[in-house]
Design an enzyme around this catalytic site. Structure first.
Site, mmCIF file in Angstrom:
data_model
loop_
_atom_site.group_PDB
_atom_site.id
_atom_site.type_symbol
_atom_site.label_atom_id
_atom_site.label_comp_id
_atom_site.label_asym_id
_atom_site.label_seq_id
_atom_site.Cartn_x
_atom_site.Cartn_y
_atom_site.Cartn_z
ATOM 1 C CE LYS A 18 -3.405 -9.786 12.952
ATOM 2 N NZ LYS A 18 -3.986 -9.931 14.293
ATOM 3 C CG ASP B 270 -1.787 1.164 1.392
ATOM 4 O OD1 ASP B 270 -1.585 2.164 0.663
ATOM 5 O OD2 ASP B 270 -2.702 1.114 2.234
ATOM 6 C CE1 TYR C 240 4.963 -9.755 17.693
ATOM 7 C CE2 TYR C 240 3.230 -9.354 19.294
ATOM 8 C CZ TYR C 240 4.435 -9.938 18.946
ATOM 9 O OH TYR C 240 5.109 -10.699 19.855
HETATM 10 P P1 13P Z 1 -5.538 -0.463 4.567
HETATM 11 O O1 13P Z 1 -4.916 -1.511 5.474
HETATM 12 O O2 13P Z 1 -6.119 -1.051 3.348
HETATM 13 O O3 13P Z 1 -4.605 0.666 4.313
HETATM 14 O O4 13P Z 1 -6.808 0.110 5.358
HETATM 15 C C1 13P Z 1 -6.596 0.796 6.521
HETATM 16 C C2 13P Z 1 -7.811 1.085 7.288
HETATM 17 O O5 13P Z 1 -7.750 1.080 8.484
HETATM 18 C C3 13P Z 1 -9.059 1.411 6.595
HETATM 19 O O6 13P Z 1 -10.079 1.769 7.474
HETATM 20 MG MG MG Z 2 -4.264 2.094 3.077
HETATM 21 MG MG MG Z 3 -5.160 -2.021 1.805
#
Ligand code: 13P
Ligand code: MG
Ligand code: MG
Ligand code: 13P
Length: 377
Positions: A230, A13, A227
């Site tokens: 995940k 991401d 951690y």
């Molecule tokens: P991502 O892990 O896809 O970046 O999403 C984060 C999140 O907390 C969306 O509410």
């Molecule tokens: Mg994100």
């Molecule tokens: Mg994501």
């Protein structure tokens, strides 16, 4: 022996557009351009699910190759420059370290790789999910490779009848263990029913010892006191000729299961199978979704993808997922929609606890003590 091909799926991401819902087209173009310049790859595709970019690559350098990993890292760095320029949300969020150290694992990006000799025909499904965690593959992988009610091939295909070996990671203790199915089915389920900790890393055929499936399960790193690792996961599954048929590989997603990772990484929701027109999770940043890309490999060339969940036969699964999502949303901040305290990515508990510290008294103290405490405030 023919030459071996490596299929690497490396994802990160690099910044969301808008919020955490999708990937800006300029990031995909940047990744495409970088991979097009690379001389080591046989073929590649750049795709996304939600706000995650997946680099799907074939080459001959084996798994855990430092040059391939560095190249993927550099692609993500280039994308980060664009993400920062566009001020995308969480630009560079998955690049947890400033310097590359030889292997991209544990540095933020997710990795699923397998090396194999290409068969006469090599059908492959690559799954990519957003707003969930690697353990999300536990239930579908179990169904694909161990459940005869899902995979009739386990019963009637002599090349599958011996069963499969499952490699499971304990993400907290950084240990791994192998189970031989079907005879150790009950033992396996004791562990993989807890997908926040025990994740299926790979599956091998007991008939041929061939690799059949690999997930992006990474060991978790304790960083900044919590951690990480995940992450929104990917999974590669080889199909047919002694392995589950494509339809058997997709079938577990016809009944959406519950996964962790919705809104702020702190909620449970259904995993919705989607076609390429529904890749952006927007309702309450979700619900979690999964796409399935079908490829035929031809001498390392990625012929495809086909959009396997873009099928009217998965409409009912999407409808069920929406109904489950509605119901869970009605629970608001209560478990089991909200994750247990120890599993939430975000919590205000320490601050709230600090503020209220002096208001807690032992339950067996009398009302007077309580009043004295409130009065003393
Ligand atoms: P991502 O892990 O896809 O970046 O999403 C984060 C999140 O907390 C969306 O509410
Ligand atoms: Mg994100
Ligand atoms: Mg994501
Ligand atoms: P922030 O708005 O503080 O980033 O947190 C919410 C979120 O989107 C989770 O990633």
């Amino acid at each position: 022996m023919g030459e071996k091909i490596t299929l690497s799926v490396i994802k990160a991401d690099i910044g969301g557009f808008v919020g955490h819902s999708s990937v800006h087209p300029q990031l995909l173009e940047t990744a495409e351009r970088c991979l097009a310049e690379n001389k080591q790859l046989i073929d590649y595709k750049v795709v996304n699910i939600g706000d995650d970019i997946d680099l799907i690559m074939t080459h001959k350098y084996g798994v855990d190759n430092p040059e391939i990993h560095r190249m993927a890292w550099d692609v993500f760095l280039e994308c980060t420059k664009v993400a920062k320029e566009l001020k995308l949300y969480g630009a560079g969020q998955d690049l947890l370290s400033d310097a590359f150290s030889g292997n991209i694992k544990g540095m933020g990006p997710g990795v699923a790789e397998m090396e194999f000799e290409e068969r006469k025909s090599e059908p492959i499904v690559i799954f990519a999910a957003d707003k969930t965690e690697p353990g999300a593959w536990n239930l579908p992988l179990y169904k694909m490779f161990a459940d005869p009610f899902n995979t009739i091939g386990l019963v009637i295909d002599p090349k599958m009848h011996k069963g499969f070996r499952f490699e499971v990671y304990d993400l907290i203790k950084n240990e791994k263990v192998e189970f031989s199915l079907p005879e150790e089915l009950y033992d396996l389920l004791v562990f993989i029913g807890a997908p926040g900790r025990y994740c299926i890393k790979s599956v091998r055929s007991k008939t041929t010892d061939e690799i059949a499936a690999v997930s992006s399960t990474q060991r978790m790193n304790l960083m900044a006191g919590r951690y990480v690792g995940k992450d929104d996961p990917v999974c590669i599954v080889r199909c047919q000729s002694g392995l589950p048929a494509v339809g058997e590989v997709l079938e577990p997603f016809a009944n959406p299961h519950l996964v962790a990772g919705w809104m702020r990484g702190s909620h449970v929701g259904p995993l919705m199978p989607v076609g390429k027109n529904d890749l952006a999770p927007t309702r309450f940043d979700g619900p979690a979704r999964v796409r399935a890309m079908g490829f035929q490999l031809s001498k390392g060339r990625l012929v495809g993808p086909t959009d396997l969940f873009d099928d009217v036969a998965f409409d009912k699964a999407r409808q069920t997922a929406n109904e489950i999502a509605n119901y869970l949303r009605s629970l608001g901040p209560f478990e089991p929609h909200r994750l247990p305290l120890e599993d939430m990515e975000y919590t205000s508990m320490p601050q709230v606890m600090k503020k209220l510290k002096n208001r807690f008294i032992k339950i067996d103290q009398d009302d007077e003590a309580m009043e004295a405490k409130i009065g003393a405030k």
